[in-house]
Design an enzyme around this catalytic site. Structure first.
Site, PDB file in Angstrom:
ATOM      1  N   THR A 178      61.225  11.105  74.536  1.00 15.04           N
ATOM      2  CA  THR A 178      60.798  11.339  72.995  1.00 15.04           C
ATOM      3  C   THR A 178      61.190  12.286  72.359  1.00 15.04           C
ATOM      4  O   THR A 178      61.700  13.552  72.858  1.00 15.04           O
ATOM      5  CB  THR A 178      59.060  11.561  73.155  1.00 15.04           C
ATOM      6  OG1 THR A 178      58.412  10.652  73.599  1.00 15.04           O
ATOM      7  CG2 THR A 178      58.331  12.245  71.923  1.00 15.04           C
ATOM      8  N   ARG A 206      50.504  -0.740  74.680  1.00 12.85           N
ATOM      9  CA  ARG A 206      50.266   0.555  74.937  1.00 12.85           C
ATOM     10  C   ARG A 206      50.701   1.578  74.217  1.00 12.85           C
ATOM     11  O   ARG A 206      51.826   1.584  73.621  1.00 12.85           O
ATOM     12  CB  ARG A 206      50.682   0.782  76.314  1.00 12.85           C
ATOM     13  CG  ARG A 206      50.576   2.170  76.928  1.00 12.85           C
ATOM     14  CD  ARG A 206      51.786   3.027  76.663  1.00 12.85           C
ATOM     15  NE  ARG A 206      51.521   4.474  77.226  1.00 12.85           N
ATOM     16  CZ  ARG A 206      52.489   5.644  76.871  1.00 12.85           C
ATOM     17  NH1 ARG A 206      53.144   5.477  75.787  1.00 12.85           N
ATOM     18  NH2 ARG A 206      52.102   6.665  77.442  1.00 12.85           N
ATOM     19  N   GLY A 230      55.505  14.226  77.091  1.00  8.20           N
ATOM     20  CA  GLY A 230      55.034  13.851  78.473  1.00  8.20           C
ATOM     21  C   GLY A 230      54.388  12.515  78.812  1.00  8.20           C
ATOM     22  O   GLY A 230      54.493  11.672  78.011  1.00  8.20           O
TER      23      GLY A 230
HETATM   24  N1  ASP Z   1      54.654  11.198  75.168  1.00  7.22           N
HETATM   25  C1  ASP Z   1      55.374   9.778  75.177  1.00  7.22           C
HETATM   26  C2  ASP Z   1      54.560   8.585  75.435  1.00  7.22           C
HETATM   27  O1  ASP Z   1      53.677   8.944  76.465  1.00  7.22           O
HETATM   28  C3  ASP Z   1      56.349   9.794  76.007  1.00  7.22           C
HETATM   29  C4  ASP Z   1      57.481  10.704  75.989  1.00  7.22           C
HETATM   30  O2  ASP Z   1      57.210  11.973  75.900  1.00  7.22           O
HETATM   31  O3  ASP Z   1      58.633  10.381  76.157  1.00  7.22           O
HETATM   32  O4  ASP Z   1      54.564   7.814  74.999  1.00  7.22           O
END
Ligand code: ASP
Length: 313
Positions: A178, A206, A230
């Site tokens: 992300t 999701r 995360g």
């Molecule tokens: N926080 C994001 C999610 O759960 C994933 C990420 O941080 O890459 O969709």
């Protein structure tokens, strides 16, 4: 009094190991992080708005195949690209968010348009697509977003029946790629923005923390701006970004103490891996992570540029 400006960005936290990182990949990541933070900073130096600075920074990473946002987003179980994004501006606590969107080149622009041009905060899936059409957004073919690396990651995770790998084929297989940015402008405004493709092999529509205000993104003038990365299932339940802001507001903790508390406290105890970037009203920046790394960069109030990958840097 002279109003300081500063900006921090992240390109995702997670398991990032030196032994798996090639020199070419490292250079490409560092270069793009620097390009991103400089794009946001140049908005600030021209007297621009903190929200616009976060968008400029995030777009550089959405346009790069190296990060899990826009081009380079991870694939769903059905081999589709479904992206989430959010932005919050600290002046009036305005916010805009989108989830499960397809074909929008820069999801952060759509979140910003939700904030500025709709009466709502959060639009999802088909409704968000119709709103994008009504606002004149161009749609790009899904093939634009898909990279060979993400196809291989999906196949590998499908084989294991996981949505996070336990063994790394790529240096960032267990990295949550992300992207996000936080900025403080010359008017004293704080803003935060986050954009993601979510997690590989996700099913059933999701949605993670990234588009959720108070979980993945939060900004309030006079206090703090936060963007997280995360395992979203944990970050939603711990309301990470909002909890950090609340600690500063109610407990008078400084940004460093509050951020470390949130990332290494109950979140870590629950198994919530990841990190965050936080920027307070004086321009003080904190990077926190409980993973082995987080792609990140900053330009502080003195104009110092830093670009880093590993937790021990
Ligand atoms: N926080 C994001 C999610 O759960 C994933 C990420 O941080 O890459 O969709």
């Amino acid at each position: 009094m002279h109003q300081p400006i500063s900006i921090a960005i992240h390109g995702g936290a997670g398991t990032i190991l030196r032994e798996n990182m090639s020199d070419e990949l490292k250079k490409a990541v560092l270069d793009t992080l620097e390009e991103s933070v400089r794009a946001g900073y140049s908005v600030l130096t021209l007297g621009g708005d903190a929200g616009d600075a976060t968008i400029a920074a995030v777009k550089v990473m959405e346009d790069s195949p190296l990060f899990n946002a826009g081009k380079g987003s991870v694939l769903t179980h059905e081999e589709r690209i479904e992206m989430d994004a959010s932005i919050m501006h600290g002046k009036h606590l305005n916010a805009g968010a989108v989830a499960g969107i397809k074909g929008i080149k820069n999801p952060i622009e759509l979140a910003n348009t939700v904030m500025k041009k709709s009466n709502h905060v959060f639009l999802i899936a088909d409704g968000a697509q119709r709103f994008a059409e009504s606002q004149g957004f161009d749609f790009v073919d899904e093939s634009y977003f898909i990279t060979q690396r993400r196809v291989e990651q999906l196949n590998s995770m499908k084989e294991k029946g996981l949505f996070a790998l336990s063994e790394s084929k790529y240096p960032d297989d267990r990295k949550h790629g992300t992207v996000g940015a936080v900025a403080l402008d010359m008017q004293g405004n704080l803003a935060a923005a986050t954009s993601t493709g979510g997690v590989t092999n996700k099913k059933y529509g999701r949605v993670g923390d990234s588009p959720i205000i108070g979980a993945g993104t939060h900004a309030e003038n006079g206090n703090v701006a936060v963007s997280t990365t995360g395992v979203g299932e944990f970050f939603i339940r711990k309301q990470v970004a909002g909890d950090l802001a609340a600690r500063m507001r109610y407990l008078n903790e400084d940004v460093h103490t509050a951020a470390e508390h949130v990332i290494h406290g109950e979140l870590e105890a629950m198994g919530g891996e990841g990190g965050l970037i936080a920027l307070d009203a004086t321009g003080d920046i904190h990077f926190a992570m409980n993973s082995s790394g987080m792609y990140r960069a900053a330009i502080d109030i003195y104009g110092n540029v830093s670009v880093k990958i590993y937790a021990d840097e």
